[in-house]
Design a protein around this motif. Structure first.
Motif, PDB file in Angstrom:
ATOM      1  N   GLU A  71       0.799  -1.252  -0.056  1.00  0.00           N
ATOM      2  CA  GLU A  71       0.009  -0.003  -0.052  1.00  0.00           C
ATOM      3  C   GLU A  71       0.965   1.268   0.147  1.00  0.00           C
ATOM      4  O   GLU A  71       0.570   2.277  -0.673  1.00  0.00           O
ATOM      5  CB  GLU A  71      -0.904  -0.180   1.231  1.00  0.00           C
ATOM      6  N   VAL A  72       1.846   1.380   0.868  1.00  0.00           N
ATOM      7  CA  VAL A  72       2.809   2.362   1.033  1.00  0.00           C
ATOM      8  C   VAL A  72       3.440   2.520  -0.377  1.00  0.00           C
ATOM      9  O   VAL A  72       3.782   3.731  -0.875  1.00  0.00           O
ATOM     10  CB  VAL A  72       3.687   2.394   2.252  1.00  0.00           C
ATOM     11  N   LEU A  73       4.214   1.536  -0.645  1.00  0.00           N
ATOM     12  CA  LEU A  73       4.977   1.656  -2.118  1.00  0.00           C
ATOM     13  C   LEU A  73       3.897   2.162  -3.194  1.00  0.00           C
ATOM     14  O   LEU A  73       4.479   3.026  -3.920  1.00  0.00           O
ATOM     15  CB  LEU A  73       5.421   0.349  -2.560  1.00  0.00           C
ATOM     16  N   LEU A  74       2.720   1.678  -3.314  1.00  0.00           N
ATOM     17  CA  LEU A  74       1.752   2.395  -4.470  1.00  0.00           C
ATOM     18  C   LEU A  74       1.542   3.679  -4.121  1.00  0.00           C
ATOM     19  O   LEU A  74       1.528   4.490  -5.049  1.00  0.00           O
ATOM     20  CB  LEU A  74       0.538   1.632  -4.054  1.00  0.00           C
ATOM     21  N   LYS A  75       1.357   4.109  -2.966  1.00  0.00           N
ATOM     22  CA  LYS A  75       1.107   5.578  -2.707  1.00  0.00           C
ATOM     23  C   LYS A  75       2.320   6.629  -3.102  1.00  0.00           C
ATOM     24  O   LYS A  75       2.275   7.619  -3.378  1.00  0.00           O
ATOM     25  CB  LYS A  75       0.849   5.867  -1.176  1.00  0.00           C
ATOM     26  N   GLN A  76       3.561   5.895  -2.869  1.00  0.00           N
ATOM     27  CA  GLN A  76       4.837   6.355  -3.497  1.00  0.00           C
ATOM     28  C   GLN A  76       4.863   6.603  -4.804  1.00  0.00           C
ATOM     29  O   GLN A  76       5.887   7.205  -5.157  1.00  0.00           O
ATOM     30  CB  GLN A  76       6.094   5.991  -2.657  1.00  0.00           C
ATOM     31  N   GLY A  77       3.983   6.104  -5.732  1.00  0.00           N
ATOM     32  CA  GLY A  77       4.244   6.011  -7.235  1.00  0.00           C
ATOM     33  C   GLY A  77       4.835   4.822  -7.786  1.00  0.00           C
ATOM     34  O   GLY A  77       5.061   4.736  -9.010  1.00  0.00           O
ATOM     35  N   HIS A  78       4.955   3.716  -7.014  1.00  0.00           N
ATOM     36  CA  HIS A  78       5.779   2.814  -7.568  1.00  0.00           C
ATOM     37  C   HIS A  78       4.865   1.740  -8.182  1.00  0.00           C
ATOM     38  O   HIS A  78       3.782   1.761  -7.721  1.00  0.00           O
ATOM     39  CB  HIS A  78       6.705   2.047  -6.423  1.00  0.00           C
ATOM     40  N   GLU A  79       5.456   0.631  -8.744  1.00  0.00           N
ATOM     41  CA  GLU A  79       4.714  -0.386  -9.472  1.00  0.00           C
ATOM     42  C   GLU A  79       5.011  -1.568  -8.415  1.00  0.00           C
ATOM     43  O   GLU A  79       6.295  -1.795  -8.167  1.00  0.00           O
ATOM     44  CB  GLU A  79       5.304  -0.560 -10.742  1.00  0.00           C
ATOM     45  N   VAL A  80       3.884  -2.291  -8.233  1.00  0.00           N
ATOM     46  CA  VAL A  80       4.297  -3.384  -7.294  1.00  0.00           C
ATOM     47  C   VAL A  80       3.616  -4.734  -7.889  1.00  0.00           C
ATOM     48  O   VAL A  80       2.397  -4.847  -8.374  1.00  0.00           O
ATOM     49  CB  VAL A  80       3.440  -3.139  -5.686  1.00  0.00           C
ATOM     50  N   VAL A  81       4.350  -5.901  -7.947  1.00  0.00           N
ATOM     51  CA  VAL A  81       3.894  -7.150  -8.253  1.00  0.00           C
ATOM     52  C   VAL A  81       3.795  -7.977  -6.764  1.00  0.00           C
ATOM     53  O   VAL A  81       5.011  -8.274  -6.279  1.00  0.00           O
ATOM     54  CB  VAL A  81       4.913  -7.973  -9.325  1.00  0.00           C
ATOM     55  N   GLY A  82       2.620  -8.447  -6.368  1.00  0.00           N
ATOM     56  CA  GLY A  82       2.484  -8.934  -5.328  1.00  0.00           C
ATOM     57  C   GLY A  82       2.371 -10.343  -5.510  1.00  0.00           C
ATOM     58  O   GLY A  82       1.517 -10.916  -6.279  1.00  0.00           O
ATOM     59  N   ILE A  83       2.925 -11.425  -4.757  1.00  0.00           N
ATOM     60  CA  ILE A  83       2.795 -12.749  -4.756  1.00  0.00           C
ATOM     61  C   ILE A  83       2.233 -13.490  -3.342  1.00  0.00           C
ATOM     62  O   ILE A  83       2.749 -12.663  -2.459  1.00  0.00           O
ATOM     63  CB  ILE A  83       3.724 -13.632  -5.308  1.00  0.00           C
ATOM     64  N   ILE A 116       6.511  -0.273  11.798  1.00  0.00           N
ATOM     65  CA  ILE A 116       7.354  -1.128  11.170  1.00  0.00           C
ATOM     66  C   ILE A 116       7.548  -1.032   9.688  1.00  0.00           C
ATOM     67  O   ILE A 116       8.714  -1.202   9.127  1.00  0.00           O
ATOM     68  CB  ILE A 116       6.704  -2.642  11.389  1.00  0.00           C
ATOM     69  N   VAL A 117       6.355  -0.739   9.143  1.00  0.00           N
ATOM     70  CA  VAL A 117       6.313  -0.321   7.620  1.00  0.00           C
ATOM     71  C   VAL A 117       7.206   0.906   7.465  1.00  0.00           C
ATOM     72  O   VAL A 117       8.038   1.076   6.328  1.00  0.00           O
ATOM     73  CB  VAL A 117       4.998  -0.321   7.168  1.00  0.00           C
ATOM     74  N   GLU A 118       7.214   1.849   8.175  1.00  0.00           N
ATOM     75  CA  GLU A 118       7.953   3.071   7.837  1.00  0.00           C
ATOM     76  C   GLU A 118       9.426   2.631   7.751  1.00  0.00           C
ATOM     77  O   GLU A 118      10.176   3.011   6.903  1.00  0.00           O
ATOM     78  CB  GLU A 118       7.551   4.113   8.825  1.00  0.00           C
ATOM     79  N   GLY A 119       9.783   1.703   8.863  1.00  0.00           N
ATOM     80  CA  GLY A 119      11.243   1.396   8.808  1.00  0.00           C
ATOM     81  C   GLY A 119      11.615   0.378   7.694  1.00  0.00           C
ATOM     82  O   GLY A 119      12.623   0.417   7.061  1.00  0.00           O
ATOM     83  N   VAL A 120      10.666  -0.608   7.243  1.00  0.00           N
ATOM     84  CA  VAL A 120      10.990  -1.233   5.897  1.00  0.00           C
ATOM     85  C   VAL A 120      11.152  -0.357   4.755  1.00  0.00           C
ATOM     86  O   VAL A 120      11.977  -0.402   3.939  1.00  0.00           O
ATOM     87  CB  VAL A 120       9.885  -2.204   5.553  1.00  0.00           C
ATOM     88  N   ILE A 121      10.194   0.730   4.566  1.00  0.00           N
ATOM     89  CA  ILE A 121      10.346   1.366   3.451  1.00  0.00           C
ATOM     90  C   ILE A 121      11.639   2.344   3.511  1.00  0.00           C
ATOM     91  O   ILE A 121      12.173   2.541   2.547  1.00  0.00           O
ATOM     92  CB  ILE A 121       9.154   2.522   3.543  1.00  0.00           C
ATOM     93  N   ARG A 122      12.049   2.886   4.535  1.00  0.00           N
ATOM     94  CA  ARG A 122      13.211   3.502   4.850  1.00  0.00           C
ATOM     95  C   ARG A 122      14.328   2.788   4.277  1.00  0.00           C
ATOM     96  O   ARG A 122      15.377   3.113   3.608  1.00  0.00           O
ATOM     97  CB  ARG A 122      13.354   4.191   6.099  1.00  0.00           C
ATOM     98  N   ILE A 123      14.617   1.478   4.796  1.00  0.00           N
ATOM     99  CA  ILE A 123      15.758   0.762   4.799  1.00  0.00           C
ATOM    100  C   ILE A 123      15.653   0.372   3.143  1.00  0.00           C
ATOM    101  O   ILE A 123      17.089  -0.034   2.884  1.00  0.00           O
ATOM    102  CB  ILE A 123      15.815  -0.384   5.813  1.00  0.00           C
ATOM    103  N   GLN A 124      14.770   0.123   2.596  1.00  0.00           N
ATOM    104  CA  GLN A 124      14.872  -0.364   1.094  1.00  0.00           C
ATOM    105  C   GLN A 124      15.542   0.605   0.371  1.00  0.00           C
ATOM    106  O   GLN A 124      16.119   0.267  -0.761  1.00  0.00           O
ATOM    107  CB  GLN A 124      13.377  -0.982   0.762  1.00  0.00           C
ATOM    108  N   GLU A 125      15.579   1.737   0.787  1.00  0.00           N
ATOM    109  CA  GLU A 125      16.169   2.832   0.031  1.00  0.00           C
ATOM    110  C   GLU A 125      17.828   2.914   0.180  1.00  0.00           C
ATOM    111  O   GLU A 125      18.619   3.547  -0.393  1.00  0.00           O
ATOM    112  CB  GLU A 125      15.620   4.035   0.218  1.00  0.00           C
ATOM    113  N   GLN A 126      18.044   2.230   1.395  1.00  0.00           N
ATOM    114  CA  GLN A 126      19.568   2.219   1.818  1.00  0.00           C
ATOM    115  C   GLN A 126      20.172   0.917   1.083  1.00  0.00           C
ATOM    116  O   GLN A 126      20.124  -0.117   2.187  1.00  0.00           O
ATOM    117  CB  GLN A 126      19.722   2.410   3.426  1.00  0.00           C
TER     118      GLN A 126
END
Length: 335
Positions: free
Chosen positions: A18-30, A224-234
Motif C-alpha cells: 500500500e505504501v509503495l503504491l502511494k509513493q508512485g511505484h509499481e508492485v507485483v505481489g505474490i 514497522i512499515v515505515e522502517g521497511v520503506i526507509r531501509i529499502q532505500e539504503q
C-alpha cells in the motif's frame, strides 16, 4: 521503481505494498493464500490493492521453482521485499515441513531469482526469534544468534546465512530485518492480540503463558512499515575493511546488512492485557499456564543501528496501537 513484494496478502506485506503504491511505484505481489489462517482475511487485505492501477497480484507458491523462475524472467523487477513464508513459532512445533518448504526452499528460489536478474536490493524478513537462548538485553545485532529454540527461528537464522552467501558470491545487496512482535489493524489471527480480543469479546478465558511473566517488544504495524520503506532505500555496499575477527556479524565485506526493527521498549504481557481490557471495557478471564515450548521470556530490540542508518524511531504507544486494533476488529467483524 518496480517492486516484487512476497507475502503481499500478509499482515506486513499488504501494508508495505500500500505504501509503495502511494509513493508512485509499481508492485507485483505474490502469495499462495494458504489456509494457515483465514483466507478471507488475506483476500480482504488484498481487495483495496487490487483496485490500484499499478498493482498486480499473482497467486504463487514460493516453493514452486519453475513459477518463481518464470516470474523473474517475465517481470522487469528492480527490487524485492521478501515478506512471504510460513509464520508462527508454535505452529513450527506441529508442522515443521511447512517451514522447510516455504522458508528454506522458497527463500532459495527468491535468492536465485535475484541472482539471475541482478536485483538492486533484496530486503527480507528475519525475526527476533533468532536470538533464542540469548540472555543479554537488549538484543543487539552484534550478539551471537547460534542457539535458536524453534524450527521457525532456525529457518530465519538460515535465511540470514543464505543471504550472506549470495551477497558474498554474487554481489547481491541484501538487508535482513529482525521483526519484533508486530501488531495492529489487519493483524494475524494466530497472534496474541487477535486471539485475546476474540476470546474476551466471546466471554471466553484467554491463555496467559508463564503465568504472565513475559515481556515483548510490541511494535505497531505503521512503525514497522515505515522502517521497511526507509531501509529499502539504503542499499548495502561492500566493505573491504570489515574483518570477521573484530567486525559485527550484522555487517560484512559483502554488501550485506542485518538490523533489528522493533519498538525498543519491552512491555510486560500483563500490562499489554490491561491495555486491551481498557480498550474493550471488559476485564479478561485468564487461564494462567506454564511456559510454552519454543517461547522466550523477553524480547527487547536494540535499534540504534537502524536509527543511525535511516533515522528510524517508532512513535506509536501500546495503548494507542491497541485502541487502533480494537477499532479495526470491531468494525471488520461487526461486534
Amino acid at each position: 521503481m518496480k517492486y516484487l513484494v512476497t507475502g503481499a496478502a500478509g499482515f506486513i506485506g499488504a501494508k508495505v505494498s500500500e505504501v509503495l503504491l502511494k509513493q508512485g511505484h509499481e508492485v507485483v505481489g505474490i502469495d499462495n493464500l494458504n489456509n494457515y489462517y483465514s483466507v478471507a482475511l488475506k483476500q480482504a487485505r488484498l481487495s483495496p490493492l487490487l483496485q490500484q492501477a499499478h498493482f498486480r497480484f499473482i497467486k504463487l507458491d514460493l516453493a514452486d521453482r519453475n513459477a518463481i523462475t518464470e516470474l523473474f524472467a517475465k517481470e522487469p523487477i528492480q527490487r524485492v521485499i521478501h515478506l512471504g513464508g510460513q509464520a508462527g513459532v508454535r505452529y513450527s512445533l506441529e508442522n515443521p515441513l511447512a517451514y522447510a518448504d516455504s522458508n528454506l526452499v522458497g527463500y532459495i528460489n527468491i535468492l536465485e531469482g535475484c541472482r539471475q536478474h541482478k536485483i538492486e536490493h533484496l530486503v527480507y524478513a528475519s525475526s527476533s526469534s533468532v536470538y533464542g537462548l540469548n540472555q543479554k538485553m537488549p538484543f543487539a545485532t552484534s550478539d551471537a544468534t547460534d542457539h535458536p529454540i524453534s524450527l521457525y527461528a532456525a529457518t530465519k537464522k538460515a535465511s540470514e546465512l543464505m543471504a550472506h552467501s549470495y551477497s558474498h558470491l554474487y554481489g547481491i545487496p541484501t538487508t535482513g530485518l529482525r521483526f519484533f512482535t508486530v501488531y495492529g489493524p489487519w493483524g494475524r489471527p494466530d497472534m496474541a492480540l487477535f486471539k485475546f480480543t476474540k476470546a474476551i469479546l466471546a466471554g471466553e478465558a484467554i491463555d496467559v503463558y508463564n503465568y504472565g511473566n513475559l515481556s515483548r517488544d510490541f511494535t505497531y504495524i505503521d512503525d514497522i512499515v515505515e522502517g521497511v520503506i526507509r531501509i529499502q532505500e539504503q542499499i548495502p555496499t561492500a566493505n573491504p575493511d570489515w574483518d570477521a575477527r573484530h567486525g559485527t556479524p550484522a555487517q560484512s565485506s559483502a554488501p550485506y546488512r542485518v538490523f533489528n526493527i522493533g519498538n525498543g521498549s519491552p512491555v510486560q504481557l500483563m500490562d499489554f492485557i490491561r491495555a486491551l481490557e481498557e480498550s474493550l471495557g471488559i476485564e479478561a478471564k485468564k487461564n494462567m499456564l506454564e511456559m510454552q515450548a519454543g517461547d522466550v521470556h523477553t524480547t527487547w530490540a536494540d535499534t540504534q543501528d537502524l536509527f543511525e542508518a535511516v533515522g528510524y524511531q517508532p512513535k506509536t504507544s501500546v495503548q494507542n496501537g491497541v485502541n487502533a486494533f480494537v477499532s479495526w476488529y470491531r468494525n471488520y467483524y461487526q461486534c
